[in-house]
Enzyme design. Structure first.
Site, PDB file in Angstrom:
ATOM      1  N   HIS A  95       0.756  -1.141  -0.041  1.00  0.00           N
ATOM      2  CA  HIS A  95       0.040  -0.020   0.005  1.00  0.00           C
ATOM      3  C   HIS A  95       0.903   1.320   0.005  1.00  0.00           C
ATOM      4  CE1 HIS A  95      -3.345   2.823   0.562  1.00  0.00           C
ATOM      5  NE2 HIS A  95      -3.489   2.386   1.842  1.00  0.00           N
ATOM      6  N   HIS A 111      -0.448   1.158 -12.184  1.00  0.00           N
ATOM      7  CA  HIS A 111      -1.054   1.457 -11.004  1.00  0.00           C
ATOM      8  C   HIS A 111      -2.417   0.461 -11.066  1.00  0.00           C
ATOM      9  CE1 HIS A 111      -3.606   3.337  -8.069  1.00  0.00           C
ATOM     10  NE2 HIS A 111      -2.517   4.094  -7.677  1.00  0.00           N
ATOM     11  N   ASP A 149       3.993   7.465  -7.676  1.00  0.00           N
ATOM     12  CA  ASP A 149       4.951   7.030  -6.553  1.00  0.00           C
ATOM     13  C   ASP A 149       6.486   6.936  -7.030  1.00  0.00           C
ATOM     14  OD1 ASP A 149       3.351   6.059  -4.148  1.00  0.00           O
ATOM     15  OD2 ASP A 149       2.695   4.627  -5.885  1.00  0.00           O
TER      16      ASP A 149
END
Length: 426
Positions: free
Chosen positions: A266, A307, A365
């Site tokens: 996560h 993703h 990210d």
């Protein structure tokens, strides 16, 4: 109530079940299966990937189209025109504030940034080598001990006060996690600084010198917080709502969200990006690792590409890419070998047919990890940064749930263990 119905027939069951179908303001319709439990039937959905656990007015995601809306506003517009604190207000209250309301909200946050001096004792109890998320998880939960007189979750005033306190104190606690690990004095927040500027001050200033926070880095930090502010019913948000459904206090609920975010599947994605870049190490090795990533028999995976939710380009990544350029230019980091590796990987992912066909675009990210490293934030603190940014989303969902009729969460199961058996005679 919905007038549309879905019909369910089950082999061997002499009955057809009629289930209401509900429409949201946008997005997929949902079939209400709650009545099935009374018939002795449960639905089966491991990971809850096809289950709407609640109704919400906060955030909407269309992964196929690369859309992220907070209260209807596209994330790209918020990142360009808003600030983290204004977005916090939006998530909490449903509408953007006027100038007076925003000033009042910012003032409230500013004057709740300090933590009780006894919190310092909590940190001294942790070893220097403690993971920052371990400290944050424990200390946030412990905040309830300091505010026991304002923990009535049925009181909207208490809930909003807790929301302001938690949002305000998270950057203070995040910076304390860092300072404890490096053995430097904790820096007090400054009431004449903005939210992100204050965070960087508490992270990197010392009592030996005057604060000097770059506006470019403060803006980048504010944008990182904003882009992580909420992401619908993800694992940590669902954890906060589930904990809150039991009537737990807000500090315990947010601590549970931090614990869920700590999981590498996560909140650890940007950490994984930096580990991958370090593993590659040099531009000369990129082709080798690209080949490995394309080989289905090789366990190596490129981190920070694609993703789970977004099957198109992550809308947050477009914003983060621009911020990344500004930060690297400000710090003169373009010649850093690690950043050169990142830039070449980005170029390949945006041009190589293998990545384009599979929609493996750089995600939020990928860029946030590069930015945080450039600013000087250690990898172990990345998920703490994520938690600081995600706090308004967690607390907004918690407050929304308590503002409506709700039931304690109680998922069911498909039991596959032994049937009833008697204890053996001795």
């Amino acid at each position: 109530m919905s007038e549309r119905k879905a019909q369910l027939t089950i082999d061997g069951v002499d009955k057809t079940f009629e289930l209401p179908v509900y429409e949201g303001s946008t997005g997929p319709d949902v079939v209400d299966v709650r009545s099935l439990a009374g018939e002795g039937i449960f639905t089966y959905d491991p990971g809850f990937v096809s289950t709407a656990s609640c109704d919400s007015e906060i955030t909407y995601i269309d992964g196929a189209k690369g859309i992220l809306l907070h209260r209807g506003y596209p994330i790209e517009q918020l990142a360009e025109k808003s600030t983290f604190l204004e977005t916090c207000y939006l998530l909490l209250n449903g509408e953007l504030p006027d100038s007076a309301a925003l000033t009042e909200f910012e003032t409230s946050i500013r004057y709740h940034t300090m933590v009780d001096e006894q919190i310092h004792q909590f940190f001294r109890g942790f070893p220097r080598t403690a993971h920052p998320m371990a400290m944050l998880c424990g200390v946030v939960g412990a905040l309830s001990a300091f505010y026991h007189d304002t923990l009535n979750i049925d009181d909207p005033g208490h809930r909003m006060l807790a929301a302001h306190r938690i949002i305000a104190k998270m950057p203070t606690l995040a910076a304390m996690c860092y300072k404890h690990g490096v053995g430097q004095p904790y820096m007090y927040p400054q009431n004449d600084m903005g939210f992100a500027e204050n965070f960087l001050h508490m992270m990197f200033s010392t009592p030996c010198e005057e604060p000097n926070v770059s506006p470019t880095l403060a803006k980048a930090m504010d944008t990182i917080f904003l882009l992580h502010a909420d992401h619908e019913q993800n694992a940590s948000t669902s954890t906060v709502r589930l904990a809150g459904s039991s009537g737990a206090n807000p500090y315990a609920c947010i601590s549970s969200g931090i614990a869920a975010l700590w999981g590498p599947a996560h909140g650890g994605a940007n950490e994984a990006v930096l580990r991958m870049l370090n593993r590659i190490g040099d531009e000369s090795k990129i082709d080798e690792f690209i080949a490995r990533a394309k080989d289905p028999k090789d366990s190596f995976r490129l981190m920070g590409f694609g993703h789970r939710v977004y099957k198109n380009f992550d809308p947050r990544a477009k914003v983060m890419r621009q911020i990344c350029d500004e930060v690297l230019d400000e710090l003169g980091s373009e010649d850093d070998p690690l950043f050169r590796v990142a830039r070449k990987l980005e170029k390949i992912a945006l041009e190589d047919d293998y990545f384009i066909e599979r929609k493996l675009y750089p995600n939020v990210d990928f860029y946030s990890g590069i930015i945080l490293k450039a600013i000087g934030i250690p990898t172990s603190l990345f998920t703490v940064i994520f938690a600081t940014g995600r706090t308004p989303g967690w607390i907004a969902h918690w407050n929304e749930m308590l503002s409506h009729a709700y039931r304690i969460g109680r998922p069911r199961q498909l039991y596959k263990g032994p049937t009833r058996r008697d204890y053996p005679a001795k």
